[in-house]
Scaffold this motif. Structure first.
Motif, PDB file in Angstrom:
ATOM      1  N   TYR A  98       0.846  -1.196   0.000  1.00 11.36           N
ATOM      2  CA  TYR A  98       0.000   0.000   0.000  1.00 11.36           C
ATOM      3  C   TYR A  98       0.877   1.239   0.000  1.00 11.36           C
ATOM      4  CZ  TYR A  98       1.150  -0.506   4.949  1.00 11.36           C
ATOM      5  OH  TYR A  98       1.832  -0.670   6.126  1.00 11.36           O
ATOM      6  N   THR A  99       0.278   2.357  -0.409  1.00 13.26           N
ATOM      7  CA  THR A  99       0.998   3.627  -0.410  1.00 13.26           C
ATOM      8  C   THR A  99       1.010   4.200   1.001  1.00 13.26           C
ATOM      9  OG1 THR A  99      -1.047   4.791  -0.967  1.00 13.26           O
ATOM     10  CG2 THR A  99       0.392   4.146  -2.806  1.00 13.26           C
ATOM     11  N   THR A 100       2.084   4.905   1.324  1.00 14.03           N
ATOM     12  CA  THR A 100       2.206   5.514   2.645  1.00 14.03           C
ATOM     13  C   THR A 100       3.165   6.697   2.555  1.00 14.03           C
ATOM     14  OG1 THR A 100       2.686   5.083   4.986  1.00 14.03           O
ATOM     15  CG2 THR A 100       4.109   4.019   3.364  1.00 14.03           C
ATOM     16  N   VAL A 101       3.301   7.427   3.647  1.00 16.32           N
ATOM     17  CA  VAL A 101       4.238   8.556   3.707  1.00 16.32           C
ATOM     18  C   VAL A 101       5.157   8.354   4.901  1.00 16.32           C
ATOM     19  CG1 VAL A 101       2.704  10.211   2.580  1.00 16.32           C
ATOM     20  CG2 VAL A 101       2.571   9.904   5.044  1.00 16.32           C
ATOM     21  N   PRO A 102       6.354   8.965   4.895  1.00 14.69           N
ATOM     22  CA  PRO A 102       7.254   8.851   6.051  1.00 14.69           C
ATOM     23  C   PRO A 102       6.602   9.453   7.296  1.00 14.69           C
ATOM     24  CG  PRO A 102       8.400   9.745   4.136  1.00 14.69           C
ATOM     25  CD  PRO A 102       6.947   9.735   3.796  1.00 14.69           C
ATOM     26  N   LEU A 315      -1.995  10.413  -5.643  1.00 13.05           N
ATOM     27  CA  LEU A 315      -1.979   9.265  -4.734  1.00 13.05           C
ATOM     28  C   LEU A 315      -2.230   9.732  -3.308  1.00 13.05           C
ATOM     29  CD1 LEU A 315       1.109   7.246  -6.042  1.00 13.05           C
ATOM     30  CD2 LEU A 315      -1.286   7.058  -6.728  1.00 13.05           C
ATOM     31  N   ILE A 316      -2.889   8.919  -2.543  1.00 16.19           N
ATOM     32  CA  ILE A 316      -3.114   9.206  -1.134  1.00 16.19           C
ATOM     33  C   ILE A 316      -2.683   7.988  -0.321  1.00 16.19           C
ATOM     34  CG2 ILE A 316      -5.000  10.819  -1.586  1.00 16.19           C
ATOM     35  CD1 ILE A 316      -6.963   8.608  -0.898  1.00 16.19           C
ATOM     36  N   PRO A 317      -2.302   8.185   0.929  1.00 20.23           N
ATOM     37  CA  PRO A 317      -1.865   7.060   1.751  1.00 20.23           C
ATOM     38  C   PRO A 317      -2.965   6.016   1.915  1.00 20.23           C
ATOM     39  CG  PRO A 317      -1.250   9.140   2.767  1.00 20.23           C
ATOM     40  CD  PRO A 317      -2.162   9.476   1.630  1.00 20.23           C
TER      41      PRO A 317
END
Length: 427
Positions: A98-102, A315-317
């Motif tokens: 899945y997409t994520t951010v730091p 894109l979103i987390p």
């Protein structure tokens, strides 16, 4: 046979005796008649054995690896043949994630002091800069903090003057040194009190000048406002998330890689991924980190991959992705992926058999020969498929095949269905 003959020999004199024949009549039975009886039962026994043998015909098993098409069927289906080619294919490892951010690009905004929500200045989805006021709350205790600070500052100013005066007198030995030390200690204490009051007000983002009961709630990072968990007039508690702010500019992937594949994963490898619930557009990324511990009971390890900022737009987390991690690029024997079909738990390709190109038909004497359509025969050959890339699949043959074999590259699924009698097939 012996038992049957003995029983009849015994039965004959008994039967004759039962009909009232005399002992003399019984002796007239000739040896020739007895031989005839024995021969009769021998023939019956042999005939019975032969009939049992003929009741168990052995049928030859029909081949389940061959199929034939007439020329018209061949053309209608659109069968095409080719040969194995050497192709430069990528070996890939499939992974989901899945997409994520730091962590530093995501913030849960809360307050250090409770209070009633006075105003809310943003909506969900609003882009905000660091320091932007998201909302304000009211708490009368803040006024007391400001008064403490201002009082401490005033005392510092007074004690600073007193400190200077006492220092001069002490240096001239006019006043005792003890008095100077007492003033010095009071000055240090007030400075500490003033600094502590200032630190509290700074943490609350409240101005140290003047008095106010309003406390601003500010964004700690640049980003988009996510969920808002407060309402105007409600009481905001400390330690509770009021706003969510996310900076999507540093979006990356968290992929779950199984233990068996870890030996092939390394930093710098390129990946191709698609959004599972979105379009099939392929997006590229690059691995920059590999966890050194298992993520959960499924024995997977999180692998982190960067996404180019230009591709991360939109894109979103939390978006689910399916990714191919490119391991190696090698030249391997390959066929178009449609040439390989699956039957049960095995994989096959079909080869055209040249020796069966024309069927021969026998005719009875005097029967007119009818025109028979030419047939083309195919045979299923087991293979072990490998990497699939760019529309081609790597193949390894379980058994050797002729170098000039014609392999069906189009229409293999139809042949599989025909071979199975029109049943369903999988691929």
């Amino acid at each position: 046979m012996k038992n049957i003959s003995s029983s009849y020999l015994t039965a004959i004199p008994i039967a004759i005796g039962s009909k009232g024949f005399t002992q003399r009549a019984q002796s007239l039975i000739s040896l020739r008649a007895l031989r005839f009886v024995f021969a009769f039962f021998a023939v019956i026994s042999i005939t019975s054995c032969n009939e049992k043998k003929t009741e168990e015909p052995q049928e030859e098993e029909k081949s389940t690896t061959e199929v034939a098409l007439t020329e018209s069927q061949y053309k209608t289906v659109g069968i095409e043949t080719g040969s194995v080619e050497d192709r430069n294919l990528n070996k890939v490892i499939k992974a989901n994630g899945y997409t994520t951010v730091p962590p530093q690009n995501s913030a849960e905004v809360s307050t250090l002091i409770g209070g009633t929500v006075k105003d809310i200045f943003v909506l969900e989805g609003t882009y905000v800069n660091k320091g932007k006021v998201l909302a304000t709350i009211q708490n009368l205790e803040v006024i007391g903090m400001q008064e403490d600070y201002q009082s401490a500052v005033a005392n510092v100013e007074y004690l600073q003057l007193e400190y200077n005066r006492q220092k001069t007198l002490s240096d001239e030995n006019v006043n005792p040194r003890k008095t100077f030390q007492e003033v010095k200690a009071k000055l240090a204490a007030e400075r500490a009190r003033a600094q502590a009051a200032k630190n509290k007000l700074d943490a609350l983002h409240v101005n140290t000048k003047g008095t106010t009961s309003v406390v601003p709630i500010v964004s700690p990072i640049n980003g988009f406002v996510g969920k808002i968990n407060i309402a105007k007039g409600a009481f905001a508690n400390t330690g509770v998330s009021l706003f969510e702010v996310v900076d999507n500019s540093q979006m990356h992937l968290d992929l779950n890689v199984y233990e068996k594949d870890l030996g092939s994963i390394s930093i710098g490898q390129v990946i191709d991924f698609v959004l599972t619930n979105q379009s099939n557009k392929s997006i590229k990324g690059k691995i920059f980190g590999i966890n050194k511990s298992f993520s959960n009971e499924s024995k997977t390890v999180a692998v982190h991959a960067k996404i180019d900022p230009a591709d991360a737009k939109g894109l979103i987390p939390g978006m689910y992705v399916s990714a191919n991690i490119n391991i190696t690029n090698a030249t391997v024997p390959a066929l178009p992926k449609d040439a390989v079909v699956k039957n049960a738990d095995k994989y096959f390709v079909f080869i055209e058999e040249a020796e069966h190109a024309e069927e021969k038909h026998e005719h009875a004497a005097g029967e007119k020969e009818e025109a028979h359509e030419k047939e083309v025969h195919f045979k299923a050959i087991e293979v072990m498929p490998g990497t699939t890339d760019l529309g081609f699949t790597e193949v390894k043959f379980v058994n050797d095949i002729p170098a000039n074999a014609k392999i069906v590259t189009k229409g293999a699924f139809y042949l599989l269905s025909a071979m199975k009698g029109g049943g369903e097939h999988t691929h």
